[in-house]
Structures are given as structure tokens and as C-alpha cells.
Write an enzyme that holds these catalytic residues in place. Structure first.
Site, PDB file in Angstrom:
ATOM      1  N   CYS A   2       0.825  -1.216   0.000  1.00 56.31           N
ATOM      2  CA  CYS A   2       0.000   0.000   0.000  1.00 56.31           C
ATOM      3  C   CYS A   2       0.855   1.260   0.000  1.00 56.31           C
ATOM      4  CB  CYS A   2      -0.879   0.024   1.241  1.00 56.31           C
ATOM      5  SG  CYS A   2      -1.874  -1.437   1.453  1.00 56.31           S
ATOM      6  N   ARG A  27       4.995   0.366  -6.253  1.00 55.09           N
ATOM      7  CA  ARG A  27       4.959  -0.502  -5.082  1.00 55.09           C
ATOM      8  C   ARG A  27       4.052  -1.706  -5.299  1.00 55.09           C
ATOM      9  NH1 ARG A  27       6.236   2.565  -0.183  1.00 55.09           N
ATOM     10  NH2 ARG A  27       4.791   1.328   1.033  1.00 55.09           N
ATOM     11  N   TRP A  75      -2.994  -2.480  -1.462  1.00 51.97           N
ATOM     12  CA  TRP A  75      -2.586  -3.833  -1.838  1.00 51.97           C
ATOM     13  C   TRP A  75      -3.233  -4.747  -0.809  1.00 51.97           C
ATOM     14  CZ3 TRP A  75       0.623  -7.856   0.064  1.00 51.97           C
ATOM     15  CH2 TRP A  75       0.962  -8.805  -0.900  1.00 51.97           C
ATOM     16  N   ASN A 101      -1.679   1.864   6.112  1.00 50.84           N
ATOM     17  CA  ASN A 101      -0.855   0.731   5.664  1.00 50.84           C
ATOM     18  C   ASN A 101      -0.538  -0.109   6.888  1.00 50.84           C
ATOM     19  OD1 ASN A 101      -0.722   2.000   3.235  1.00 50.84           O
ATOM     20  ND2 ASN A 101       1.472   2.425   3.297  1.00 50.84           N
ATOM     21  N   GLY A 102      -0.408  -1.412   6.709  1.00 50.08           N
ATOM     22  CA  GLY A 102      -0.043  -2.265   7.842  1.00 50.08           C
ATOM     23  C   GLY A 102      -1.156  -3.246   8.144  1.00 50.08           C
ATOM     24  N   GLU A 482      18.055 -23.813  -3.327  1.00 49.31           N
ATOM     25  CA  GLU A 482      17.582 -22.456  -3.587  1.00 49.31           C
ATOM     26  C   GLU A 482      18.771 -21.517  -3.823  1.00 49.31           C
ATOM     27  OE1 GLU A 482      14.943 -21.186  -4.459  1.00 49.31           O
ATOM     28  OE2 GLU A 482      15.191 -19.053  -4.040  1.00 49.31           O
ATOM     29  N   LYS A 486      19.031 -19.385  -7.206  1.00 50.81           N
ATOM     30  CA  LYS A 486      19.149 -17.913  -7.201  1.00 50.81           C
ATOM     31  C   LYS A 486      20.332 -17.495  -8.050  1.00 50.81           C
ATOM     32  CE  LYS A 486      16.303 -16.759  -6.289  1.00 50.81           C
ATOM     33  NZ  LYS A 486      14.939 -17.069  -6.034  1.00 50.81           N
ATOM     34  N   GLU A 489      19.676 -18.104 -11.820  1.00 53.74           N
ATOM     35  CA  GLU A 489      18.633 -17.216 -12.366  1.00 53.74           C
ATOM     36  C   GLU A 489      19.173 -15.843 -12.740  1.00 53.74           C
ATOM     37  OE1 GLU A 489      14.225 -18.061 -10.649  1.00 53.74           O
ATOM     38  OE2 GLU A 489      15.612 -17.180  -9.222  1.00 53.74           O
ATOM     39  N   HIS A 505      28.061 -39.497  -4.648  1.00 56.64           N
ATOM     40  CA  HIS A 505      27.489 -40.542  -5.493  1.00 56.64           C
ATOM     41  C   HIS A 505      27.439 -40.117  -6.958  1.00 56.64           C
ATOM     42  CE1 HIS A 505      26.388 -43.070  -2.077  1.00 56.64           C
ATOM     43  NE2 HIS A 505      26.144 -41.927  -1.470  1.00 56.64           N
ATOM     44  N   LYS A 604       8.036 -13.210 -13.916  1.00 57.83           N
ATOM     45  CA  LYS A 604       7.706 -13.250 -12.480  1.00 57.83           C
ATOM     46  C   LYS A 604       6.627 -14.289 -12.199  1.00 57.83           C
ATOM     47  CE  LYS A 604       8.046 -11.827  -8.242  1.00 57.83           C
ATOM     48  NZ  LYS A 604       9.215 -12.367  -7.524  1.00 57.83           N
TER      49      LYS A 604
HETATM   50  C1  AGP Z   1      11.847 -17.598  -8.325  1.00 55.93           C
HETATM   51  O1  AGP Z   1      12.999 -16.854  -8.201  1.00 55.93           O
HETATM   52  C2  AGP Z   1      11.422 -17.854  -9.700  1.00 55.93           C
HETATM   53  N1  AGP Z   1      11.063 -16.640 -10.355  1.00 55.93           N
HETATM   54  C3  AGP Z   1      10.492 -19.023  -9.939  1.00 55.93           C
HETATM   55  O2  AGP Z   1      11.186 -20.199  -9.675  1.00 55.93           O
HETATM   56  C4  AGP Z   1       9.175 -19.048  -9.120  1.00 55.93           C
HETATM   57  O3  AGP Z   1       9.454 -19.361  -7.784  1.00 55.93           O
HETATM   58  C5  AGP Z   1       8.215 -20.087  -9.728  1.00 55.93           C
HETATM   59  O4  AGP Z   1       7.914 -19.733 -11.047  1.00 55.93           O
HETATM   60  C6  AGP Z   1       6.957 -20.243  -8.919  1.00 55.93           C
HETATM   61  O5  AGP Z   1       6.281 -19.032  -8.799  1.00 55.93           O
HETATM   62  P1  AGP Z   1       5.113 -18.849  -7.777  1.00 55.93           P
HETATM   63  O6  AGP Z   1       5.680 -18.897  -6.401  1.00 55.93           O
HETATM   64  O7  AGP Z   1       4.515 -17.508  -8.101  1.00 55.93           O
HETATM   65  O8  AGP Z   1       4.139 -19.959  -7.977  1.00 55.93           O
END
Ligand code: AGP
Length: 609
Positions: A2, A27, A75, A101-102, A482, A486, A489, A505, A604
């Protein structure tokens, strides 16, 4: 997240509010609104359940005239994105206008009390309790009524408020949510961030936690909620709008990593009661329903799949229920063992990932109880699952998920505690320890953020390599996966993750002096095994960057580099490790000059299979 804007001055408020709301759009939000005091007895309230441009179109047809007004981009956290839920909210007689907000944790109790006294609410929001509370407490002194109202509120707020009872007063207040005051010439602004006001003034009063500002035509006065005067802290900023949108950070990703302590506090907010009991507003399965669960499937993709793996670990460990994290795209096309005694946890930041949604439908068709864990109110996952746990992390603009991964993991911890309670699985002592560890997370994460210079220095040195192995065990295994995701990506480097045990292994064949390993060796049941694995890697000449807990020197002699992490419980420590690895990936990518916020080939939200 928000956005708030308020204006008191000698100019027309409406165009200023409209422009400021445009600048707050970055935002992320779903609806918007403004209130402008046109006469002593009338304010014009204009709202849209769509974007600011739609609000501007409405305002342009009937431009409210007045020099005092407030505006908001919402939001959704409580209640869907609709016109009635959009801010500003008002009291019963539309005299008091508020934007907030909050999250107000005790809004249900407050609302019930106020309704019992005859107050009529129109929205589903927590925010609407503020104007009604102020109305209820008003006895001729608006500032005093606001102070008393805020003292009754538990949770987080940044707000701007005005009332026809005191038509030359604009009030702002904050607790655990940011708010600033722009100091112009004969005009003042209240804003949730500097971006909103930067074209009007560079002089900004920073409001402190628990402080309240009362702005009248003679200027602002800052006090505490108890009425004690506070010396205003005014700074000069010379950011342009783009810098301001990123809060002074170079990239949204780094800004969002730095927002993790706040995100962690928000996902915990109001969910752990004083006796350690965990409750969720939108996931209210009965004891009987929870007692029926014989297995848990956690469905997700990418980062959310890694979060699901954390859920698998803790639900099995703490609640004693067989659990399995599933790649939702595979789950969807199998004939999985799912029935009425299955709990399907739908793990998705966006709530719209096609693979995950189709997996959820498969689980629903087979009669499973479903709960979505998502950041987006009203998303498909939130709408279609039986229950929802909202992350309340604020929008994530960087394509790479960072703060929401941590929020997802914390949600799994909370869910595991809830399921454990339904089976009486955690001793009071263990529960107390876990709750303390969770409550300590925002502080622990801040300590990791304070290590950023050291992490950056490591990242810059390691950015010369083209291949990386990430490894960990137990709850740190998904953290290693992860960490690798990261890095790949956003830096486009080859990175893979493996468990410490699996390494020898097969993957170990890759290792040589040009193939570094990031090894998570912080405190855990399997720390000693990880240290043995580090010896195996180093014996293949791989440069090892070991994450170790403060005070542990067992990797010193064998690792090429050691990153000393704050001491923490194993589950909390895993999340500290993840923040360190996010910063590591970020600084490697910056060193390589890639497009950190919008990496190539990625979106995204992936809404196609
Ligand atoms: C995360 O950095 C990625 N952009 C991607 O792996 C993401 O987590 C995945 O596409 C799932 O997205 P979601 O959490 O919106 O379902």
C-alpha cells in the site's frame, strides 16, 4: 504494498494527490482512492477498484476542490480488492477520513466492540476500525482521540487522517511501517515513502516508531503516543524518482532482500498467541478436519518448490505426518495417492502459476483438503483452495523471489506447529523454543544483512568461476538448492545443488580447482557429516566456501573461505543462510553486470504450462 499520500497547503490537493499516487504505483497495488475536504462539512471520496489511471479518469470528470486531502493505493491483505475495501475509510458520519498501511492484529475484537456500540462498518478491511475508533473516542480534541485510538491498536500501522471536526489539521502516525513528512514552503505532505513527494520537496521529516505528527498551517509537531514532544529529524534527499522507488537501492532485488526482516515480522504477526497456539484467519480447518489428515502433499514450482521441501521437512518432523514436496507439473500428470485424508498445501507466491494451479485442481478433484500459501489476495490459488495463509510480504518486483521465499518457509513452520498441536506432538518446552526462534527471526535476518560487505567481497572474488555446487543436509538441503537456483537465475552461471550425502554418489566427479562448492555447515543434527563432506570436496581441490555458525572453527583448516553466520536454532538458521546466499547471488550478478531485476528468459509469474 500500500501507498499513502496526504496534503495540507495552499494549493489544490487533488492534482497533487493524483500525481503522487502515480509515483507510488511501482509498489504494486490493486485499488486506489482519495478524499478531499471540499467544505467544512463535506469531503468528496473517490475510489477505484482498478488502477490509478482509472481513478484519475473519475476525478477528472469531477475534480474535488480543497487544500486538504489524503490518497491511497491499496494492496489487499484483509478483504478483496473492491471499491468498498479501497481506502480512504471513514467513520459513521463521513467526518473522519483515514488511509492506512499495515495490519491491525486485534481488528476483530475492536470491530466487535464498536459494532456493539452501534458503529456501522461497510468494508471487510482491518483499517476501517481506525476512523470508528477515533469517532468513538473523540471528545473535542482530535489529536487526543487519535492518540487514544492508536494505543488500543495492536500490530503495524502507517496512517494519515483528517477530520471535519478540526478542518486545518492533517495527522500522521506510524508503528512498524514507514511514514515520512515532506516539508514544503507553506505546504506539507505525508507519504509512505519519499518517492511520492520528491518533485515537491527534498526536505523530509522522518517520523520515528510510535510517533505521531500533527500538521497545521503553522507546520508539523511531532509527539509520542503519550503526548511527549519529539525533536523533529529533518533530512535532505537528492534522489531522483527512480532511485527513490528503489528506496535508494540499486535494484529491487536488493531492496526486497533488505525488506526480509519486515516480511518475516508480517507473516508472524497475529498468528502466534501468547500460549504458543498458532491460528490463521483464512485457514480455519476444524480439529476434526486436521485430525483426519494422514498425509501432506506440498505442491510448488521453482523457489516455491524449495519452500515446499522445507514444509515437508518440518511437517514430518514436528507434526509427525508423512509429507512430500511435489513438483506440481509432474504431480499433475501422475495418478498420485491423494484422497480425503490428504492435506494439499499449494505453495505459490503469485497464486497464478499454471503448473501449481493444475496440481491444486488435481488434489481438489480427489477430495483433498487444500490450503494455499500465497502473497496475492484474490489470486486463483487463494480463491480456489479451501483455506489460505497469506504471506503479507508486500509485492515482490524483482523476478527472483527472495523475501517471499523466507515468508513461505515461515508459513510452513507455523503450519507445522498448527498440525503438531492437533496431534499433541510438540512438548511445551520444544514449542516454547520454536516460538522464541521464530520471534527472533527478524533480528537474526538483520544481523545477516549487516554482513553484506563481507558477502559482497566473497561474491566478487567467486564471480570469476563459471560453475558452482551448493550443498547442505536436512533442512539446509532445500536451502542449498535455492542458493543454486538464485545464482543461476540472475548470473546465468551454471550452479547445481545437491545434498551433502548425495554429492559423492556422482556430482563429486565435477569438482576441481575451477569448480567451487558453497557448503552449508551451520549448526544442525548433521553438521559433523557436512564437515566430513567439506574434507571430501577439498581433497578434490574444489575451493570451498563454508557457512559456519559463530564459534565453530571445524571448517577453518579445510575451507578456502568461511562465512560466519549468527548462532540460531536449526530451522531459523536455515533462513539466515538463505538470506546470505541471496546476497551472494545478487553480488555475483552485479559483478557480472547482468540484468538482476529482470533476468533473461524469466517471468515473475509463469501462467502457462
Ligand atoms: C523464483 O525466483 C522464480 N522466479 C520461480 O522459480 C518461481 O518461484 C516459480 O515460477 C513459482 O512461482 P510462484 O511462487 O509464483 O508460484
Amino acid at each position: 504494498m500500500c501507498g499513502i499520500i496526504g496534503y495540507l497547503g495552499d494549493k489544490q490537493a487533488t492534482p497533487i494527490l493524483m500525481e503522487s499516487l502515480k509515483r507510488l504505483e511501482y509498489r504494486g497495488y490493486d485499488s486506489a482512492g482519495v478524499a478531499v475536504m471540499e467544505t467544512d462539512i463535506h469531503s468528496t471520496l473517490t475510489k477505484s477498484e482498478r488502477k490509478v489511471d482509472d481513478l484519475i479518469a473519475k476525478l477528472s470528470q469531477n475534480m474535488p476542490k480543497g487544500t486538504l486531502g489524503i490518497g491511497h493505493t491499496r494492496w489487499a491483505t484483509h478483504g478483496r480488492p473492491t471499491i468498498v475495501n479501497a481506502h480512504p475509510h471513514s467513520d459513521c458520519y463521513a467526518r473522519i477520513m483515514v488511509v492506512h498501511n499495515g495490519i491491525i492484529e486485534n481488528f476483530k475484537e475492536l470491530k466487535e466492540e464498536l459494532e456493539a456500540k452501534g458503529h456501522e462498518f461497510t468494508s471487510e478491511t482491518d483499517s476501517e476500525v481506525i476512523p470508528h475508533l477515533v469517532e468513538d473516542l473523540y471528545q473535542g480534541d482530535l489529536l487526543s482521540a487519535v492518540r487514544q485510538a492508536l494505543q488500543k491498536i495492536k500490530g503495524a500501522y502507517a496512517m494519515a487522517l483528517y477530520s471535519h471536526d478540526d478542518p486545518e489539521l492533517l495527522i500522521g502516525a506510524r508503528l512498524n511501517a514507514p511514514l515520512v513528512v515532506g516539508m514544503g514552503e507553506g505546504e506539507w505532505f505525508i507519504a509512505s515513502d519519499i518517492t511520492a513527494i520528491i518533485p515537491y520537496t527534498k526536505r523530509v521529516l522522518i517520523l520515528g516508531e510510535g510517533e505521531i505528527v500533527a500538521i497545521s498551517p503553522v507546520g508539523p509537531q511531532v509527539t509520542t503516543l503519550d503526548g511527549v514532544a519529539v525533536e523533529p529529524r529533518v533530512i535532505s534527499v537528492d534522489w531522483d524518482v527512480t532511485q527513490a522507488q528503489k528506496g535508494g537501492f540499486d535494484h529491487f532485488m536488493r531492496k526486497e532482500i533488505h525488506e526480509t526482516p519486515e516480511a518475516a515480522a508480517n507473516v508472524l504477526r497475529g498468528r502466534i498467541q501468547d500460549n504458543g497456539e498458532v491460528t490463521f484467519n483464512e485457514f480455519t480447518a476444524t480439529e476434526e478436519q486436521l485430525g483426519r489428515i494422514r498425509n501432506v502433499k506440498l505442491l510448488g514450482m521453482g523457489t516455491s518448490l524449495h519452500a515446499a521441501m522445507i514444509g515437508e521437512y518440518v511437517i514430518e518432523d514436528w507434526a509427525g505426518i508423512p509429507s512430500k514436496a511435489e513438483d506440481a507439473s509432474e504431480f499433475r500428470y501422475r495418478r498420485p495417492m491423494v484422497a480425503e485424508d490428504t492435506l494439499a498445501v499449494v505453495v505459490t507466491q503469485s497464486g497464478e502459476t499454471a503448473d501449481t494451479i493444475m496440481g491444486m485442481r488435481q488434489a481438489l478433484d480427489r477430495g483433498a483438503l487444500t490450503v494455499a500459501i500465497t502473497n496475492v489476495v484474490g489470486s486463483t490459488a487463494a480463491r480456489d483452495a479451501h483455506g489460505v495463509i497469506y504471506l503479507q510480504a508486500g509485492p515482490e518486483i524483482g523476478v527472483a523471489s527472495t523475501k517471499t521465499f523466507v515468508s513461505h518457509a515461515i508459513s510452513h513452520y507455523l503450519l507445522a506447529i498448527r498440525l503438531a498441536a492437533s496431534r499433541n506432538r510438540l512438548s511445551p518446552e520444544r514449542l516454547e523454543d520454536l516460538v522464541a526462534a521464530l520471534r527472533g527471526l527478524p533480528e537474526g535476518i538483520r544481523a545477516v544483512l549487516a554482513m553484506e560487505e563481507r558477502i559482497k567481497e566473497l561474491a566478487q572474488r567467486y564471480s570469476k568461476y563459471r560453475n558452482f555446487m551448493f550443498t547442505g543436509r536436512g533442512i539446509n538441503y532445500p536451502i542449498a538448492l535455492e542458493g543454486a537456483l538464485k545464482l543461476k537465475e540472475i548470473s546465468y552461471l551454471h550452479a547445481e545443488g545437491t545434498s551433502g550425502g548425495e554429492l559423492k554418489h556422482g556430482p563429486i566427479a565435477l569438482l576441481d580447482q575451477n569448480f567451487p562448492v558453497v557448503a552449508i555447515c551451520t549448526n544442525s543434527l548433521t553438521r559433523e557429516k557436512m564437515i566430513s563432506n567439506v574434507h571430501e570436496m577439498a581433497a578434490r581441490d574444489a575451493p570451498v566456501l563454508a557457512l559456519v555458525t559463530a564459534g565453530d572453527s571445524s571448517a577453518d583448516a579445510v575451507a578456502a573461505d568461511v562465512l560466519v553466520m549468527p548462532a540460531a536454532d536449526e530451522a531459523a538458521g536455515a533462513l539466515l543462510n538463505t538470506v546470505a546466499l541471496q546476497l551472494f547471488a545478487y553480488h555475483v550478478a552485479v559483478a557480472l553486470g547482468t540484468n538482476v531485476d529482470q533476468p533473461r528468459n524469466l517471468a515473475k509469474s509463469v501462467t502457462v504450462e
